[in-house]
Design an enzyme around this catalytic site. Structure first.
Site, PDB file in Angstrom:
ATOM      1  N   ASP A  96      40.571  34.032  27.432  1.00 48.41           N
ATOM      2  CA  ASP A  96      41.282  34.983  28.284  1.00 48.41           C
ATOM      3  C   ASP A  96      42.616  35.293  27.637  1.00 48.41           C
ATOM      4  O   ASP A  96      43.159  34.481  26.883  1.00 48.41           O
ATOM      5  CB  ASP A  96      41.493  34.413  29.686  1.00 48.41           C
ATOM      6  CG  ASP A  96      42.109  35.434  30.649  1.00 48.41           C
ATOM      7  OD1 ASP A  96      41.985  36.653  30.381  1.00 48.41           O
ATOM      8  OD2 ASP A  96      42.727  35.030  31.639  1.00 48.41           O
ATOM      9  N   SER A  97      43.132  36.465  27.963  1.00 48.48           N
ATOM     10  CA  SER A  97      44.445  36.844  27.452  1.00 48.48           C
ATOM     11  C   SER A  97      45.535  35.977  28.067  1.00 48.48           C
ATOM     12  O   SER A  97      46.620  35.861  27.508  1.00 48.48           O
ATOM     13  CB  SER A  97      44.725  38.317  27.760  1.00 48.48           C
ATOM     14  OG  SER A  97      44.661  38.537  29.163  1.00 48.48           O
ATOM     15  N   CYS A 150      37.879  37.431  30.820  1.00 45.55           N
ATOM     16  CA  CYS A 150      38.965  38.397  30.980  1.00 45.55           C
ATOM     17  C   CYS A 150      38.333  39.773  31.174  1.00 45.55           C
ATOM     18  O   CYS A 150      37.542  40.221  30.334  1.00 45.55           O
ATOM     19  CB  CYS A 150      39.843  38.388  29.724  1.00 45.55           C
ATOM     20  SG  CYS A 150      41.110  39.676  29.657  1.00 45.55           S
ATOM     21  N   THR A 172      39.820  42.741  31.156  1.00 49.51           N
ATOM     22  CA  THR A 172      40.328  43.731  30.210  1.00 49.51           C
ATOM     23  C   THR A 172      39.630  43.599  28.868  1.00 49.51           C
ATOM     24  O   THR A 172      39.208  44.589  28.258  1.00 49.51           O
ATOM     25  CB  THR A 172      41.851  43.586  30.038  1.00 49.51           C
ATOM     26  OG1 THR A 172      42.491  43.730  31.299  1.00 49.51           O
ATOM     27  CG2 THR A 172      42.384  44.639  29.083  1.00 49.51           C
ATOM     28  N   GLU A 203      51.122  34.448  38.501  1.00 50.72           N
ATOM     29  CA  GLU A 203      51.701  33.595  37.463  1.00 50.72           C
ATOM     30  C   GLU A 203      53.109  33.137  37.804  1.00 50.72           C
ATOM     31  O   GLU A 203      53.578  32.122  37.289  1.00 50.72           O
ATOM     32  CB  GLU A 203      51.670  34.313  36.115  1.00 50.72           C
ATOM     33  CG  GLU A 203      50.265  34.516  35.595  1.00 50.72           C
ATOM     34  CD  GLU A 203      50.218  34.932  34.136  1.00 50.72           C
ATOM     35  OE1 GLU A 203      51.280  34.901  33.480  1.00 50.72           O
ATOM     36  OE2 GLU A 203      49.124  35.271  33.660  1.00 50.72           O
ATOM     37  N   CYS A 219      39.868  41.283  38.298  1.00 50.68           N
ATOM     38  CA  CYS A 219      40.802  40.561  37.436  1.00 50.68           C
ATOM     39  C   CYS A 219      40.694  39.096  37.818  1.00 50.68           C
ATOM     40  O   CYS A 219      40.667  38.759  39.017  1.00 50.68           O
ATOM     41  CB  CYS A 219      42.229  41.059  37.624  1.00 50.68           C
ATOM     42  SG  CYS A 219      43.477  40.076  36.723  1.00 50.68           S
ATOM     43  N   THR A 220      40.642  38.226  36.831  1.00 50.75           N
ATOM     44  CA  THR A 220      40.384  36.816  37.118  1.00 50.75           C
ATOM     45  C   THR A 220      41.573  36.097  37.741  1.00 50.75           C
ATOM     46  O   THR A 220      41.445  34.954  38.179  1.00 50.75           O
ATOM     47  CB  THR A 220      39.945  36.088  35.830  1.00 50.75           C
ATOM     48  OG1 THR A 220      40.868  36.383  34.773  1.00 50.75           O
ATOM     49  CG2 THR A 220      38.553  36.545  35.422  1.00 50.75           C
ATOM     50  N   HIS A 221      42.736  36.749  37.807  1.00 50.06           N
ATOM     51  CA  HIS A 221      43.873  36.178  38.546  1.00 50.06           C
ATOM     52  C   HIS A 221      43.694  36.311  40.059  1.00 50.06           C
ATOM     53  O   HIS A 221      44.222  35.508  40.826  1.00 50.06           O
ATOM     54  CB  HIS A 221      45.172  36.915  38.189  1.00 50.06           C
ATOM     55  CG  HIS A 221      45.781  36.527  36.880  1.00 50.06           C
ATOM     56  ND1 HIS A 221      45.242  36.901  35.672  1.00 50.06           N
ATOM     57  CD2 HIS A 221      46.905  35.813  36.595  1.00 50.06           C
ATOM     58  CE1 HIS A 221      46.012  36.436  34.696  1.00 50.06           C
ATOM     59  NE2 HIS A 221      47.019  35.767  35.229  1.00 50.06           N
TER      60      HIS A 221
END
Length: 286
Positions: A9-10, A72, A74, A171, A205-207
């Site tokens: 992941d980024s 990710c 993206t 984050e 989005c994985t967040h």
């Protein structure tokens, strides 16, 4: 020779995918690589995301991984297809002398993403056949979900909504704050104003699973909220059953290693927030 499954992941969001992979396949080994020094990928161009993702995939290959999951959205949207079509054939031919992935008993290294597993199940979740996508600007602009859903479920109407601050809120450790609820409400409202018939929303989005409390609070009852992790994990388990050649190359000691291109201390702090456990992590350059 067996090896861990790579998860890239980024940033940190892919940890939500890894968490579900470990729950579904606890006996398997994993290597998680976060390109945290260059995150976020969302606003970056297709070419830059492809270049960065390719670097990470090749690094995981060099570390022994035969199978890499792009945890990710993206990267899955902007880089996966090019890597699968252009880079993997060259790599597998040079590394293993393979000219076709159907060759037996070993078809070479492979890379999978998180979009298709989610798309495959959404048709069974929506009744209205109107689906919303909340994601980064890059994922929404790529229209990857729209295109993939059209392949599997051509009758479904897809509406995307970019949520540029959501990942940053997570984050920053503010997922349960009033501020998080404000920004979540704003984007969910915008999405439903675009299409009031939406009865299923994909968290692209994985967040975003860490914002689930706020999302459920502001979303009208009866709307399905789809987090990707469990579907990606189920898809991978099925993939390994259908591809025993790859399954034989996956090591199974129940171990996970963590690497970051940023500060290990910062990664540990965020990983504890995503995984609810402390992890050992090492710095790595791409």
């Amino acid at each position: 020779m067996t090896s861990p499954i790579g998860v890239f992941d980024s940033g940190y969001g892919g940890l939500t995918i890894l968490q579900q992979l470990r729950r579904r396949l606890p006996e398997h080994d994993f290597i998680y690589l976060g390109d945290n020094a260059r995150a976020p990928y969302g606003p970056r161009s297709f070419d830059v995301v492809y270049d960065f993702t390719r670097q990470a995939v090749l690094k995981l290959f060099d570390m022994g991984c035969h199978l890499v999951i792009l945890g990710c959205n993206t990267a899955s949207a902007k880089a996966l297809r090019t890597i699968q079509l252009n880079d993997l054939p060259i790599y597998n031919k040079e590394k293993f002398g393979i000219t076709s992935p159907s060759e037996t008993p070993w078809g070479g290294n492979r890379v999978l993403g998180v979009i298709r597993p989610t798309v495959e199940v959404v048709g069974g979740l929506t009744t209205s056949r109107h689906v919303g996508i909340v994601a980064t600007e890059g994922t929404v602009r790529s229209e990857s979900y729209t295109l993939e859903i059209a392949k599997f479920h051509p009758d479904i109407v897809v509406t995307g909504q970019a949520c540029p601050l959501w990942a940053a809120i997570v984050e920053a450790g503010e997922a349960e704050s009033e501020g998080a609820e404000f920004f979540v409400r704003k984007r969910i409202t915008q999405l439903l104003e675009k299409d009031p018939l939406i009865d299923t929303i994909i968290l692209g989005c994985t967040h975003y699973p860490l914002l689930m409390n706020a999302i459920r609070k502001v979303t009208p009852p009866g709307i399905h909220i789809v987090a990707q992790g469990e579907y990606v994990a189920s898809s991978l388990a099925d993939y390994l059953v259908r591809h025993p050649d790859m399954a034989r190359h996956c090591s199974m000691n129940g171990r996970t290693e963590y690497y970051t291109t940023e500060s290990p201390d910062r990664f540990k702090e965020c990983a504890a927030m995503f995984l609810h456990e402390e992890v050992a992590v090492r710095h790595i350059d791409l």
